[in-house]
Design a protein around this motif. Structure first.
Motif, PDB file in Angstrom:
ATOM      1  N   LEU A  72      -5.030 -10.409-120.818  1.00  0.00           N
ATOM      2  CA  LEU A  72      -4.652  -9.072-120.276  1.00  0.00           C
ATOM      3  C   LEU A  72      -4.848  -9.139-118.747  1.00  0.00           C
ATOM      4  CD1 LEU A  72      -6.113  -6.848-123.038  1.00  0.00           C
ATOM      5  CD2 LEU A  72      -3.755  -7.592-122.893  1.00  0.00           C
ATOM      6  N   LEU A  73      -3.747  -8.886-118.132  1.00  0.00           N
ATOM      7  CA  LEU A  73      -4.051  -8.680-116.863  1.00  0.00           C
ATOM      8  C   LEU A  73      -3.794  -7.424-116.028  1.00  0.00           C
ATOM      9  CD1 LEU A  73      -1.626 -11.665-115.593  1.00  0.00           C
ATOM     10  CD2 LEU A  73      -4.048 -11.728-115.793  1.00  0.00           C
ATOM     11  N   PHE A  74      -4.657  -6.948-115.211  1.00  0.00           N
ATOM     12  CA  PHE A  74      -4.473  -5.710-114.561  1.00  0.00           C
ATOM     13  C   PHE A  74      -4.894  -5.397-113.033  1.00  0.00           C
ATOM     14  CE2 PHE A  74      -8.841  -6.668-116.585  1.00  0.00           C
ATOM     15  CZ  PHE A  74      -9.512  -5.985-115.255  1.00  0.00           C
ATOM     16  N   LEU A  75      -4.488  -4.559-112.595  1.00  0.00           N
ATOM     17  CA  LEU A  75      -4.587  -4.188-111.097  1.00  0.00           C
ATOM     18  C   LEU A  75      -6.138  -3.679-111.150  1.00  0.00           C
ATOM     19  CD1 LEU A  75      -1.541  -2.470-110.088  1.00  0.00           C
ATOM     20  CD2 LEU A  75      -1.848  -4.837-109.175  1.00  0.00           C
ATOM     21  N   GLU A  76      -7.093  -4.220-110.043  1.00  0.00           N
ATOM     22  CA  GLU A  76      -8.211  -3.814-109.616  1.00  0.00           C
ATOM     23  C   GLU A  76      -8.099  -2.584-108.586  1.00  0.00           C
ATOM     24  OE1 GLU A  76     -11.785  -5.009-109.939  1.00  0.00           O
ATOM     25  OE2 GLU A  76     -10.576  -5.097-111.901  1.00  0.00           O
ATOM     26  N   PRO A  77      -8.979  -1.578-108.483  1.00  0.00           N
ATOM     27  CA  PRO A  77      -8.829  -0.785-107.559  1.00  0.00           C
ATOM     28  C   PRO A  77      -8.712  -1.230-106.216  1.00  0.00           C
ATOM     29  CG  PRO A  77     -10.599  -0.260-108.855  1.00  0.00           C
ATOM     30  CD  PRO A  77     -10.267  -1.664-109.234  1.00  0.00           C
ATOM     31  N   GLY A  78      -7.752  -0.672-105.591  1.00  0.00           N
ATOM     32  CA  GLY A  78      -7.030  -0.997-104.208  1.00  0.00           C
ATOM     33  C   GLY A  78      -5.939  -1.985-104.360  1.00  0.00           C
ATOM     34  N   GLY A  79      -5.795  -2.566-105.434  1.00  0.00           N
ATOM     35  CA  GLY A  79      -4.602  -3.586-105.485  1.00  0.00           C
ATOM     36  C   GLY A  79      -3.320  -2.734-105.839  1.00  0.00           C
ATOM     37  N   SER A  80      -2.299  -3.615-105.361  1.00  0.00           N
ATOM     38  CA  SER A  80      -0.870  -2.713-105.636  1.00  0.00           C
ATOM     39  C   SER A  80       0.111  -3.887-105.767  1.00  0.00           C
ATOM     40  CB  SER A  80      -0.432  -2.063-104.311  1.00  0.00           C
ATOM     41  OG  SER A  80      -0.514  -2.678-102.988  1.00  0.00           O
ATOM     42  N   THR A  81       1.116  -3.291-106.375  1.00  0.00           N
ATOM     43  CA  THR A  81       2.420  -4.000-106.795  1.00  0.00           C
ATOM     44  C   THR A  81       3.674  -3.411-106.419  1.00  0.00           C
ATOM     45  OG1 THR A  81       3.365  -5.792-108.202  1.00  0.00           O
ATOM     46  CG2 THR A  81       2.284  -4.002-109.141  1.00  0.00           C
ATOM     47  N   PHE A  82       5.004  -4.312-106.250  1.00  0.00           N
ATOM     48  CA  PHE A  82       5.999  -3.362-106.196  1.00  0.00           C
ATOM     49  C   PHE A  82       6.897  -3.818-107.472  1.00  0.00           C
ATOM     50  CE2 PHE A  82       4.748  -4.895-101.910  1.00  0.00           C
ATOM     51  CZ  PHE A  82       4.622  -3.566-101.194  1.00  0.00           C
ATOM     52  N   ASP A  83       7.676  -2.953-107.663  1.00  0.00           N
ATOM     53  CA  ASP A  83       8.705  -2.903-108.769  1.00  0.00           C
ATOM     54  C   ASP A  83      10.150  -2.507-108.404  1.00  0.00           C
ATOM     55  OD1 ASP A  83       9.597  -3.468-111.337  1.00  0.00           O
ATOM     56  OD2 ASP A  83       9.274  -1.651-112.193  1.00  0.00           O
ATOM     57  N   ASP A  84      10.952  -3.159-108.619  1.00  0.00           N
ATOM     58  CA  ASP A  84      12.357  -2.826-108.111  1.00  0.00           C
ATOM     59  C   ASP A  84      13.071  -2.324-109.339  1.00  0.00           C
ATOM     60  OD1 ASP A  84      12.034  -3.346-105.482  1.00  0.00           O
ATOM     61  OD2 ASP A  84      12.316  -5.504-105.462  1.00  0.00           O
ATOM     62  N   PHE A  85      13.868  -1.321-109.155  1.00  0.00           N
ATOM     63  CA  PHE A  85      14.753  -0.691-110.146  1.00  0.00           C
ATOM     64  C   PHE A  85      15.817  -0.002-109.750  1.00  0.00           C
ATOM     65  CE2 PHE A  85      15.549   3.085-113.075  1.00  0.00           C
ATOM     66  CZ  PHE A  85      15.735   2.348-114.167  1.00  0.00           C
ATOM     67  N   GLU A  86      17.179  -0.424-110.109  1.00  0.00           N
ATOM     68  CA  GLU A  86      18.205   0.255-109.645  1.00  0.00           C
ATOM     69  C   GLU A  86      18.359   0.314-108.261  1.00  0.00           C
ATOM     70  OE1 GLU A  86      19.015   3.801-111.574  1.00  0.00           O
ATOM     71  OE2 GLU A  86      18.959   3.351-113.623  1.00  0.00           O
ATOM     72  N   GLY A  87      17.775  -0.585-107.534  1.00  0.00           N
ATOM     73  CA  GLY A  87      18.040  -0.850-106.164  1.00  0.00           C
ATOM     74  C   GLY A  87      16.884   0.064-105.481  1.00  0.00           C
ATOM     75  N   VAL A  88      15.991   0.679-106.264  1.00  0.00           N
ATOM     76  CA  VAL A  88      14.932   1.426-105.416  1.00  0.00           C
ATOM     77  C   VAL A  88      13.682   0.765-105.710  1.00  0.00           C
ATOM     78  CG1 VAL A  88      13.660   3.821-105.708  1.00  0.00           C
ATOM     79  CG2 VAL A  88      16.223   3.671-106.105  1.00  0.00           C
ATOM     80  N   ARG A  89      12.752   0.784-104.791  1.00  0.00           N
ATOM     81  CA  ARG A  89      11.702   0.065-104.671  1.00  0.00           C
ATOM     82  C   ARG A  89      10.463   0.987-104.983  1.00  0.00           C
ATOM     83  NH1 ARG A  89       9.215  -4.956-101.242  1.00  0.00           N
ATOM     84  NH2 ARG A  89      10.618  -5.748-103.071  1.00  0.00           N
ATOM     85  N   PHE A  90       9.548   0.703-106.108  1.00  0.00           N
ATOM     86  CA  PHE A  90       8.509   1.717-106.529  1.00  0.00           C
ATOM     87  C   PHE A  90       7.144   0.843-106.354  1.00  0.00           C
ATOM     88  CE2 PHE A  90      11.904   3.277-109.026  1.00  0.00           C
ATOM     89  CZ  PHE A  90      11.825   4.544-108.777  1.00  0.00           C
ATOM     90  N   THR A  91       6.343   1.592-105.707  1.00  0.00           N
ATOM     91  CA  THR A  91       4.944   0.854-105.454  1.00  0.00           C
ATOM     92  C   THR A  91       3.821   1.539-106.418  1.00  0.00           C
ATOM     93  OG1 THR A  91       5.439   0.664-103.281  1.00  0.00           O
ATOM     94  CG2 THR A  91       3.059   0.441-103.854  1.00  0.00           C
ATOM     95  N   TRP A  92       3.273   0.657-107.269  1.00  0.00           N
ATOM     96  CA  TRP A  92       2.130   1.076-108.145  1.00  0.00           C
ATOM     97  C   TRP A  92       0.740   0.562-107.406  1.00  0.00           C
ATOM     98  CZ3 TRP A  92       2.678   3.652-112.600  1.00  0.00           C
ATOM     99  CH2 TRP A  92       3.828   3.727-113.337  1.00  0.00           C
ATOM    100  N   THR A  93      -0.145   1.374-107.375  1.00  0.00           N
ATOM    101  CA  THR A  93      -1.474   1.402-106.883  1.00  0.00           C
ATOM    102  C   THR A  93      -2.510   1.658-107.791  1.00  0.00           C
ATOM    103  OG1 THR A  93      -0.436   1.540-104.562  1.00  0.00           O
ATOM    104  CG2 THR A  93      -2.942   1.620-104.623  1.00  0.00           C
ATOM    105  N   CYS A  94      -3.551   1.007-107.962  1.00  0.00           N
ATOM    106  CA  CYS A  94      -5.022   1.400-108.787  1.00  0.00           C
ATOM    107  C   CYS A  94      -5.817   1.842-107.802  1.00  0.00           C
ATOM    108  CB  CYS A  94      -5.039   0.154-109.250  1.00  0.00           C
ATOM    109  SG  CYS A  94      -6.516   0.170-110.268  1.00  0.00           S
ATOM    110  N   VAL A  95      -6.221   3.049-108.211  1.00  0.00           N
ATOM    111  CA  VAL A  95      -7.470   3.749-107.342  1.00  0.00           C
ATOM    112  C   VAL A  95      -8.361   4.167-108.470  1.00  0.00           C
ATOM    113  CG1 VAL A  95      -5.530   4.291-105.524  1.00  0.00           C
ATOM    114  CG2 VAL A  95      -5.937   5.830-107.462  1.00  0.00           C
TER     115      VAL A  95
END
Length: 526
Positions: A127-150
Motif C-alpha cells: 500500500l502506497l500513500f502520501l506523507e504530510p507535505g507530499g503532493s501529486t498531480f492528476d490530469d482529468f479531461e484536460g484539467v490538472r488537479f493537485t492532491w496534497t497530504c496535510v
C-alpha cells in the motif's frame, strides 16, 4: 519633406533591428545560464530558487490564478462524537495508492498488509500513500488537479485512526491526515460534478479487484461465509474457446450496463443456466465467473429452506456484486409444472455427486436405457413452492439488490419447468458437453505446459469417437507427472472406451439370441 521622412523611417528600422538583436542575445544568455545552472547548481538550490520565485510571485500577484481547494477529512466533523467515516477520504486514498509511482516521487509512505492470492496462499499486499507535505498531480479531461497530504489543523495535529475491519493496517500509518484537492476556480464544476464521482468509481473498482472473495452457504434463513480461493479461471477452463469468449463478453457487458438497466426500468441482474452431463465442469465455470467478476458466491441449498418467506430473507441477506448459485436444481425441486403448486409443495432432496470438473470418477456413471433422467429424490418434503422460487429470482423481492447473477446448474435440462427457463430468469443457456479437442489441449497445457506431442493426433481421433468428460480426462492426466506416461495412459483409456462402444451392439444382439434360445428350450415339447 521626403528625405526627412526617409531618414526617420531608417532610424526606426535600425532601432527595431537592434531590439531584436538584443532580445536574441538575452535569450541566448538565458539558455546558456539555464544550462550552466543545471550542470553546476545542485537540485536543492534550484528547488529553493523556484520556491523563492513562486513566493515572490504570490506576494506581488504576478501570474496568480484564482484557485479552489477542497479539504477531504477522514470524518466530516472532528468535534462530533461518533461521526461516520468520510467515504470520499477512503476512496481518494485508494485511488491515489493505485496511481502513485515510487520511481517518480522523492518521498512516499508504504505499508505491507497480509493477504492471500487466488489460490489461497499467504502473500503480502503493498500500500502506497502520501506523507504530510507530499503532493501529486492528476490530469482529468484536460484539467490538472493537485492532491496534497496535510496534517489536520485542529486537535493539535492528528488523531489515532480506527483500525480497519479485520485488523488490516490502513494506508498512512496510525495517524489521521487530511487530503487537499486543488484546482483552478474555472474548473469547479468539472471537479464537483465529474472528477469526484470518477474518483469514487475508480476506487470502487480497485477495491472490487483486490478484495478477498467469500463463499456463503445457507442454514435456514441465515448465510454463513468463509474465504473462497477456487483457482479456476477462464484461461484454465477446459471448454470450447468460442463459447468461453462469448461468456466473458456477456459478463463484461452485464457489469458495465448499470445506467442501461436503470434507463429501461429493469433489475440489474442476469441469469445463466449451465446444463450437461456430470463431470463437464459446471461448478468450475461458476468459480471462473466469480474470479473474473470478483463477485462473492452464495450457494443456496433448497433442502435447508422450509418456507417461501425464508427465501425472501435469504435474498435480503445477499450483498450486491454477487453470484447466487443453485446447483443440481433438477434434484433440488420437482419443478415439472406450475400446477404442482396447487397440490403438494415442492419437494427437495440431496444433491447429486459433485461436479467440480476434476474430481469425479473416471466412469461417467450409469444412465437408463431410454436415455431419460432417473427420477428425482422424493424425500424431505418442505413448503417451498415453484411459485415461491420464481418470485425469489424474478419477483418484486429480486429488486432488493443490484449487480447480481443467478446461476442454475442441472444434468437434465428437460426436467425443468419452462417457467424457470424463460428469458428474464435464465437469460443465457450454456451447454457443458463432453471433452473435445480444444478442451483437451487446454488441459494438456495446464498440466504439462505442452502445446504439441506425438500422441496428439491419435488422441484427437479417439476424442472424436468416444464421449468422455473433462473430469475423466483430468483424472488420467493426474496419474503421472511425466507427460509421456500420462498421455499414453489417457490414450489407452480412450481406446478401451472405444472398444466397449463398438462391442455394445454386438453384445446386445448376442444376448437377444441367447434369450430366444433359452426361451425355446423351456417350451414344453409337443
Amino acid at each position: 519633406m521626403e528625405p526627412m521622412e526617409a531618414a526617420v523611417g531608417g532610424k526606426a528600422v535600425d532601432a527595431y533591428r537592434k531590439a531584436l538583436a538584443t532580445a536574441a542575445s538575452a535569450a541566448a544568455y538565458a539558455v546558456m545560464a539555464r544550462s550552466m545552472a543545471r550542470e553546476l547548481l545542485p537540485e536543492e538550490l534550484r528547488a529553493a530558487a523556484r520556491w523563492a520565485a513562486s513566493a515572490l510571485g504570490a506576494r506581488v500577484g504576478w501570474g496568480q490564478r484564482d484557485r479552489r481547494t477542497l479539504v477531504v477529512r477522514s470524518q466530516p466533523s472532528s468535534t462530533g462524537a461518533g461521526g461516520e467515516d468520510n467515504l470520499l477520504f477512503e476512496a481518494a486514498r485508494t485511488y491515489l495508492a493505485s496511481r502513485l509511482d515510487p520511481r517518480a516521487m522523492r518521498r512516499l509512505g508504504v505499508t505491507l498488509a497480509r493477504a492471500r492470492d487466488d489460490a489461497g496462499r499467504a502473500s503480502w499486499r503493498r500500500l502506497l500513500f502520501l506523507e504530510p507535505g507530499g503532493s501529486t498531480f492528476d490530469d482529468f479531461e484536460g484539467v490538472r488537479f493537485t492532491w496534497t497530504c496535510v496534517e489536520p489543523t485542529s486537535g493539535g495535529g492528528g488523531t489515532k485512526k480506527k483500525a480497519k475491519k479485520g485488523g488490516e493496517p490502513s494506508a498512512g500509518g496510525d495517524r489521521d491526515f487530511a487530503l487537499e484537492l486543488s484546482f483552478d476556480a474555472q474548473h469547479t464544476d468539472v471537479a464537483m460534478d465529474r472528477y469526484v464521482p470518477f474518483v469514487m468509481d475508480a476506487a470502487e473498482e480497485v477495491q472490487q479487484r483486490e478484495r478477498a472473495l467469500k463463499i456463503c452457504m445457507n442454514e435456514g434463513r441465515i448465510w454463513y461465509s468463509m474465504s473462497h480461493h477456487h483457482p479456476a479461471t477462464f484461461d484454465t477452463l477446459a471448454m470450447d474457446p468460442a463459447l468461453k469468449r462469448s461468456i466473458v463478453a456477456d459478463l463484461d457487458l452485464f457489469k458495465s450496463r448499470r445506467d442501461h438497466y436503470r434507463r429501461v426500468g429493469k433489475a440489474w441482474k442476469r441469469g445463466y443456466l449451465l446444463y450437461g452431463p456430470p463431470g463437464t465442469g459446471k461448478s468450475s465455470l461458476v468459480a471462473a465467473m466469480a474470479n473474473h467478476l470478483r463477485y462473492n458466491l452464495f450457494d443456496l441449498d433448497l433442502s435447508h429452506v422450509q418456507l417461501n418467506t425464508s427465501l425472501q430473507w435469504l435474498l435480503l441477506g445477499m450483498s450486491d456484486k454477487s453470484i447466487l448459485v443453485i446447483e443440481d436444481i433438477d434434484c433440488c425441486c420437482d419443478a415439472m409444472s406450475r400446477t404442482d403448486d396447487k397440490a403438494p409443495p415442492v419437494r427437495t432432496g440431496g444433491r447429486t455427486t459433485g461436479d467440480d470438473g476434476g474430481h469425479d470418477d473416471i466412469d461417467d456413471g450409469p444412465t437408463s436405457d431410454s436415455g431419460t433422467a432417473p427420477p428425482p429424490n422424493k424425500s424431505n418434503s418442505n413448503q417451498v413452492t415453484l411459485s415461491g422460487l420464481l418470485n425469489f429470482i424474478d419477483g418484486l423481492w429480486s429488486t432488493s439488490g443490484e449487480e447480481r447473477i443467478i446461476v442454475f446448474t442441472t444434468n437434465y435440462k428437460d426436467r425443468l419447468d419452462p417457467a424457470l427457463l424463460r428469458p428474464g430468469r435464465m437469460d443465457m443457456h450454456i451447454y457443458m458437453g463432453y471433452c473435445g479437442w480444444e478442451a483437451f489441449k487446454t488441459l494438456a497445457h495446464n498440466y504439462f505446459l505442452v502445446d504439441d506431442h506425438p500422441l496428439f493426433p491419435e488422441i484427437q481421433e479417439l476424442l472424436s469417437q468416444v464421449e468422455v468428460t473433462p473430469a475423466a480426462v483430468t483424472e488420467m492426466l493426474l496419474r503421472s507427472n511425466n507427460a509421456d506416461v500420462a498421455l499414453r495412459g489417457l490414450m489407452e483409456f480412450l481406446e478401451e472406451k472405444n472398444k466397449k462402444k463398438q462391442a455394445m451392439p454386438t453384445e446386445g444382439k448376442q444376448s437377444e439370441e441367447e434369450a430366444g434360445k433359452e426361451a425355446a428350450s423351456r417350451e414344453p415339447s409337443k
